[in-house]
Design a protein around this motif. Structure first.
Motif, PDB file in Angstrom:
ATOM      1  N   VAL A 141      79.755   3.273  48.600  1.00  0.00           N
ATOM      2  CA  VAL A 141      78.454   2.791  49.570  1.00  0.00           C
ATOM      3  C   VAL A 141      77.386   2.218  48.185  1.00  0.00           C
ATOM      4  O   VAL A 141      77.359   2.509  47.244  1.00  0.00           O
ATOM      5  CB  VAL A 141      77.630   4.336  49.813  1.00  0.00           C
ATOM      6  N   LYS A 142      77.176   0.970  48.709  1.00  0.00           N
ATOM      7  CA  LYS A 142      76.209   0.275  47.876  1.00  0.00           C
ATOM      8  C   LYS A 142      74.763   0.656  48.166  1.00  0.00           C
ATOM      9  O   LYS A 142      74.149   1.080  48.965  1.00  0.00           O
ATOM     10  CB  LYS A 142      76.112  -1.118  48.682  1.00  0.00           C
ATOM     11  N   THR A 143      74.250   0.300  46.828  1.00  0.00           N
ATOM     12  CA  THR A 143      73.061   1.052  46.682  1.00  0.00           C
ATOM     13  C   THR A 143      72.183  -0.038  45.968  1.00  0.00           C
ATOM     14  O   THR A 143      72.765  -1.029  45.370  1.00  0.00           O
ATOM     15  CB  THR A 143      72.792   2.339  45.878  1.00  0.00           C
ATOM     16  N   ASP A 144      70.872   0.192  45.365  1.00  0.00           N
ATOM     17  CA  ASP A 144      70.194  -0.709  44.827  1.00  0.00           C
ATOM     18  C   ASP A 144      70.644  -0.848  43.188  1.00  0.00           C
ATOM     19  O   ASP A 144      70.523  -2.232  42.801  1.00  0.00           O
ATOM     20  CB  ASP A 144      68.545  -0.433  44.794  1.00  0.00           C
ATOM     21  N   ASP A 145      71.132   0.217  42.996  1.00  0.00           N
ATOM     22  CA  ASP A 145      71.833   0.028  41.338  1.00  0.00           C
ATOM     23  C   ASP A 145      73.212  -0.214  41.494  1.00  0.00           C
ATOM     24  O   ASP A 145      73.727  -0.661  40.281  1.00  0.00           O
ATOM     25  CB  ASP A 145      71.422   1.402  40.710  1.00  0.00           C
ATOM     26  N   GLY A 146      73.968  -0.271  42.500  1.00  0.00           N
ATOM     27  CA  GLY A 146      75.355  -0.679  42.243  1.00  0.00           C
ATOM     28  C   GLY A 146      76.038  -0.070  43.590  1.00  0.00           C
ATOM     29  O   GLY A 146      75.913  -0.173  44.736  1.00  0.00           O
ATOM     30  N   TYR A 147      77.297   0.896  43.147  1.00  0.00           N
ATOM     31  CA  TYR A 147      77.780   1.435  44.205  1.00  0.00           C
ATOM     32  C   TYR A 147      78.175   2.956  43.932  1.00  0.00           C
ATOM     33  O   TYR A 147      78.176   3.416  42.720  1.00  0.00           O
ATOM     34  CB  TYR A 147      79.429   0.939  44.254  1.00  0.00           C
ATOM     35  N   VAL A 148      78.256   4.030  45.089  1.00  0.00           N
ATOM     36  CA  VAL A 148      78.521   5.361  44.572  1.00  0.00           C
ATOM     37  C   VAL A 148      79.783   5.772  45.498  1.00  0.00           C
ATOM     38  O   VAL A 148      79.682   5.476  46.653  1.00  0.00           O
ATOM     39  CB  VAL A 148      77.327   6.200  45.383  1.00  0.00           C
ATOM     40  N   ILE A 149      80.691   6.265  44.640  1.00  0.00           N
ATOM     41  CA  ILE A 149      82.087   6.228  45.095  1.00  0.00           C
ATOM     42  C   ILE A 149      82.528   7.600  45.369  1.00  0.00           C
ATOM     43  O   ILE A 149      82.025   8.560  44.544  1.00  0.00           O
ATOM     44  CB  ILE A 149      83.216   5.535  44.163  1.00  0.00           C
ATOM     45  N   ASN A 150      83.135   7.808  46.644  1.00  0.00           N
ATOM     46  CA  ASN A 150      83.583   9.437  46.745  1.00  0.00           C
ATOM     47  C   ASN A 150      85.069   9.199  47.552  1.00  0.00           C
ATOM     48  O   ASN A 150      85.077   8.346  48.168  1.00  0.00           O
ATOM     49  CB  ASN A 150      82.451   9.917  47.684  1.00  0.00           C
ATOM     50  N   GLY A 151      85.887  10.070  47.031  1.00  0.00           N
ATOM     51  CA  GLY A 151      86.899  10.181  47.696  1.00  0.00           C
ATOM     52  C   GLY A 151      88.275  10.552  46.643  1.00  0.00           C
ATOM     53  O   GLY A 151      87.667  11.336  45.778  1.00  0.00           O
ATOM     54  N   SER A 152      89.513  10.233  47.094  1.00  0.00           N
ATOM     55  CA  SER A 152      90.650  10.834  46.352  1.00  0.00           C
ATOM     56  C   SER A 152      91.759   9.915  46.287  1.00  0.00           C
ATOM     57  O   SER A 152      91.632   9.219  47.444  1.00  0.00           O
ATOM     58  CB  SER A 152      91.048  12.191  46.680  1.00  0.00           C
ATOM     59  N   LYS A 153      92.389   9.805  45.382  1.00  0.00           N
ATOM     60  CA  LYS A 153      93.289   8.860  45.290  1.00  0.00           C
ATOM     61  C   LYS A 153      94.844   9.828  44.878  1.00  0.00           C
ATOM     62  O   LYS A 153      94.583  10.857  44.108  1.00  0.00           O
ATOM     63  CB  LYS A 153      93.523   8.006  44.244  1.00  0.00           C
ATOM     64  N   ILE A 154      95.859   9.162  45.276  1.00  0.00           N
ATOM     65  CA  ILE A 154      97.117  10.126  44.760  1.00  0.00           C
ATOM     66  C   ILE A 154      98.201   9.108  44.341  1.00  0.00           C
ATOM     67  O   ILE A 154      98.087   7.765  44.429  1.00  0.00           O
ATOM     68  CB  ILE A 154      97.883  10.689  45.776  1.00  0.00           C
TER      69      ILE A 154
END
Length: 381
Positions: A141-154
């Protein structure tokens, strides 16, 4: 049409061959312990193998793709696990950075990849998004400071030892695959965590991991390429990766063939070396023919890549045929070895376990057939 290698390519291949054979006992020890070898990785970097396709200005060798394939073939013959590091750095990480990276990103990550000072990871697959890469659920999610990442990978190769990732996430989930973007994430960023390290059938010295992202914050400068271009970056990168995997298929087939020839000449039954029997000779003939066919498919795809020509179909053809060929040749070699081939002291046992993965990662054989089928139908339209 010239099928010969240049003097430089022969020199590179011979250097890699000598290194691989000297490294093999240590690689086998790492395999038996299921441990990633930082020592072997460091020596591969010192020989330039981790930066084959990286330009000299960023600390690499600046080689063509065919020269790189010659190296990964030799490494894969000795150890598939060690070839994973070479393949990851050159085909899945260096390419997108070279094509889509900013100058600052190239200076930071390409140089680190080539010198071995940084280890990377290509993070695309998710629990519900394997062949359907566009179905990923991880968000940035894009914010004023950059991106906030949430999730998982396999299934993240070397995720537990990586210093950074090329991560694919949705920056605009409402757009589906058109909302995918690629980001560079340092693994010391708060909120990043390594989950389960998978227990696998083969390729045991190359860790395959689950990764999780909980409010991981990265700056705007972490974006690789443009927003919404993630699926394009992922698929273009996988084209090169598939040619690389094809080369490892050729390598495993070649190794299985050499092991079969050696054993058939040494093993005596009914008063003769079993190499004298027509049934064995026919197996060897089929193996040799398929290995050569796979090699030429692979080198042709690499040649098209080096020439700047479209090679998506050729990459899939090479991966499909070479990896399935490897499985067939390894099976035939196992049959020639008989009961001894089932024993861990014989290398064919390890090859039998290792080869299956190549038909699965970077696109299953079924996905390759889909890519090829669509391409040939489009060509005829």
């Amino acid at each position: 049409m010239d099928f010969s290698l240049s003097e430089e390519q022969v020199m590179i291949r011979n250097m890699a061959r000598q290194f691989a054979r000297e490294m093999e006992p240590e690689a086998l020890e790492a395999e038996e312990k299921s441990e990633f070898s930082h020592a072997i990785t460091k020596r591969m970097a010192e020989n330039g193998f981790l930066g084959m396709v990286v330009p000299e200005e960023y600390g690499g060798m600046g080689s063509d793709y065919t020269s790189y394939l010659l190296v990964i073939e030799e490494i894969a013959r000795a150890s598939m696990s060690q070839s994973m590091v070479v393949g990851l750095h050159n085909s899945l990480l260096a390419y997108p950075l070279l094509v889509y990276g900013t100058e600052a990103q190239k200076k930071k990550y390409l140089r680190g990849l080539a010198t071995g000072d940084m280890l990377g990871c290509y993070s695309l697959s998710e629990p519900n998004a394997g062949s359907d890469a566009g179905g990923i659920a991880t968000t940035a999610v894009k914010t004023d400071d950059g991106y906030v990442i949430n999730g998982s990978k396999i299934f993240s190769t070397n995720g537990s030892v990586a210093d950074f990732l090329i991560l694919f996430a949705k920056t605009d989930p409402d757009l589906g695959y058109k909302g995918m973007s690629a980001l560079l994430v340092d693994t010391d960023t708060p909120g990043f965590a390594v989950g389960k390290i998978e227990k696998k059938m083969g390729i045991l010295a190359s860790p395959t991991c689950e990764l999780s992202f909980t409010d991981v914050k990265v700056p705007h400068e972490a974006l690789l390429g443009e927003e919404g271009k993630g699926i394009r970056i992922a698929l273009e990168t996988l084209d090169g990766g598939r040619v690389s995997v094809a080369a490892t298929g050729v390598a495993m087939g070649e190794e299985a063939f050499d092991l079969a020839v050696k054993y058939a000449k040494e093993r005596n039954q009914f008063g003769h070396p079993i190499a004298d029997f027509q049934g064995i000779q026919w197996k060897l003939a089929d193996m040799r023919t398929e290995i050569d066919a796979a090699r030429y498919l692979t080198y042709y795809a690499a040649w098209r890549k080096d020439q700047g020509l479209a090679y998506t179909r050729e990459a899939s053809q090479a991966k499909l045929f070479a990896t399935e060929m490897a499985s067939r040749c390894i099976h035939s070699s196992m049959q020639i070895h008989g009961g001894y081939g089932f024993m861990k002291e014989y290398k064919i046992e390890q090859l039998y376990r290792d080869c299956k993965a190549a038909e699965l990662y970077e696109g299953t054989s079924e996905i390759q057939r889909t890519v090829i089928g669509r391409a040939v139908l489009k060509d005829k339209s």
